[in-house]
Design a protein around this motif. Structure first.
Motif, PDB file in Angstrom:
ATOM      1  N   MET A 165      48.400  16.599 -54.271  1.00  0.00           N
ATOM      2  CA  MET A 165      49.267  16.377 -53.464  1.00  0.00           C
ATOM      3  C   MET A 165      48.809  15.533 -52.514  1.00  0.00           C
ATOM      4  SD  MET A 165      52.750  18.950 -52.610  1.00  0.00           S
ATOM      5  CE  MET A 165      54.127  17.163 -51.936  1.00  0.00           C
ATOM      6  N   GLY A 166      49.004  14.283 -52.093  1.00  0.00           N
ATOM      7  CA  GLY A 166      47.875  13.634 -50.955  1.00  0.00           C
ATOM      8  C   GLY A 166      48.743  12.656 -50.175  1.00  0.00           C
ATOM      9  N   TRP A 167      47.255  12.187 -49.992  1.00  0.00           N
ATOM     10  CA  TRP A 167      47.697  10.871 -48.802  1.00  0.00           C
ATOM     11  C   TRP A 167      47.098  10.075 -48.609  1.00  0.00           C
ATOM     12  CZ3 TRP A 167      52.701  11.381 -45.311  1.00  0.00           C
ATOM     13  CH2 TRP A 167      52.517  12.356 -44.917  1.00  0.00           C
ATOM     14  N   TYR A 168      47.936   8.510 -49.040  1.00  0.00           N
ATOM     15  CA  TYR A 168      46.939   7.440 -48.826  1.00  0.00           C
ATOM     16  C   TYR A 168      47.368   6.448 -48.077  1.00  0.00           C
ATOM     17  CZ  TYR A 168      45.581   8.951 -54.256  1.00  0.00           C
ATOM     18  OH  TYR A 168      44.913   9.674 -54.952  1.00  0.00           O
ATOM     19  N   ARG A 169      47.343   6.175 -47.840  1.00  0.00           N
ATOM     20  CA  ARG A 169      47.072   4.754 -46.767  1.00  0.00           C
ATOM     21  C   ARG A 169      47.229   2.874 -46.864  1.00  0.00           C
ATOM     22  NH1 ARG A 169      42.822   5.942 -42.137  1.00  0.00           N
ATOM     23  NH2 ARG A 169      40.715   5.198 -43.269  1.00  0.00           N
ATOM     24  N   GLN A 170      47.793   2.163 -46.460  1.00  0.00           N
ATOM     25  CA  GLN A 170      47.271   1.019 -46.579  1.00  0.00           C
ATOM     26  C   GLN A 170      47.782   0.386 -44.988  1.00  0.00           C
ATOM     27  OE1 GLN A 170      50.031  -0.638 -49.495  1.00  0.00           O
ATOM     28  NE2 GLN A 170      48.503  -2.632 -50.150  1.00  0.00           N
ATOM     29  N   ALA A 171      46.921  -0.722 -45.090  1.00  0.00           N
ATOM     30  CA  ALA A 171      46.777  -1.476 -43.536  1.00  0.00           C
ATOM     31  C   ALA A 171      47.786  -2.480 -44.603  1.00  0.00           C
ATOM     32  CB  ALA A 171      45.327  -1.720 -42.823  1.00  0.00           C
ATOM     33  N   PRO A 172      48.106  -3.395 -43.730  1.00  0.00           N
ATOM     34  CA  PRO A 172      47.677  -4.807 -43.596  1.00  0.00           C
ATOM     35  C   PRO A 172      46.679  -5.913 -44.579  1.00  0.00           C
ATOM     36  CG  PRO A 172      48.535  -4.542 -41.567  1.00  0.00           C
ATOM     37  CD  PRO A 172      47.948  -3.162 -41.724  1.00  0.00           C
ATOM     38  N   GLY A 173      46.640  -6.296 -44.799  1.00  0.00           N
ATOM     39  CA  GLY A 173      45.971  -6.995 -45.432  1.00  0.00           C
ATOM     40  C   GLY A 173      44.953  -6.360 -46.520  1.00  0.00           C
ATOM     41  N   LYS A 174      44.893  -5.097 -46.291  1.00  0.00           N
ATOM     42  CA  LYS A 174      44.017  -4.561 -47.375  1.00  0.00           C
ATOM     43  C   LYS A 174      44.484  -3.631 -48.798  1.00  0.00           C
ATOM     44  CE  LYS A 174      40.785  -3.790 -43.561  1.00  0.00           C
ATOM     45  NZ  LYS A 174      40.366  -2.417 -42.509  1.00  0.00           N
TER      46      LYS A 174
END
Length: 119
Positions: free
Chosen positions: A34-43
């Motif tokens: 299990m885990g977490w990922y992230r996405q910022a605008p334009g990335k």
């Protein structure tokens, strides 16, 4: 079918803390990550942290020493404690469940929760 429900995002000032939770339900094979990922605008989406059902952890370089991932196997829930937050941590955070079977690997994603860190 597997469902992931995230909670805990929001707006916080730089230096503050937030705790994310993600509860999984459905047909969950016990050998999983299990885990977490992230996405910022334009990335692109990037790794934040993962944890196996045996509690092996892995962190993205940008969060090491500030974020802590943990899980409750009895509740099929993963947590992300985020401390010393920075504006660059602002992103949509996605919960991930990877189920590992002998002949296949399946990825499941939550709907995402917004984390905004103000300077």
């Amino acid at each position: 079918q597997v469902q992931l429900v995230e909670s805990g995002g929001g707006l916080v000032q730089a230096g503050g803390s937030l705790r994310l939770s993600c509860a999984a339900s459905g047909s969950i094979f016990k050998i999983n990550v299990m885990g977490w990922y992230r996405q910022a605008p334009g990335k692109q989406r990037e790794l934040v942290a993962t944890i196996t059902n045996g509690d092996w952890t892995n962190y993205g370089d940008s969060v090491k020493g500030r974020f802590t991932i943990s899980r409750d196997n009895a509740k099929n829930t993963v947590y992300l404690q985020m401390n010393s937050l920075k504006p660059e941590d602002t992103a949509v955070y996605y919960c991930n469940l990877r189920i590992l079977r002998a002949v296949s690997t399946n990825d499941y994603w939550g709907q995402g929760t917004q984390v905004t860190v103000s300077s």
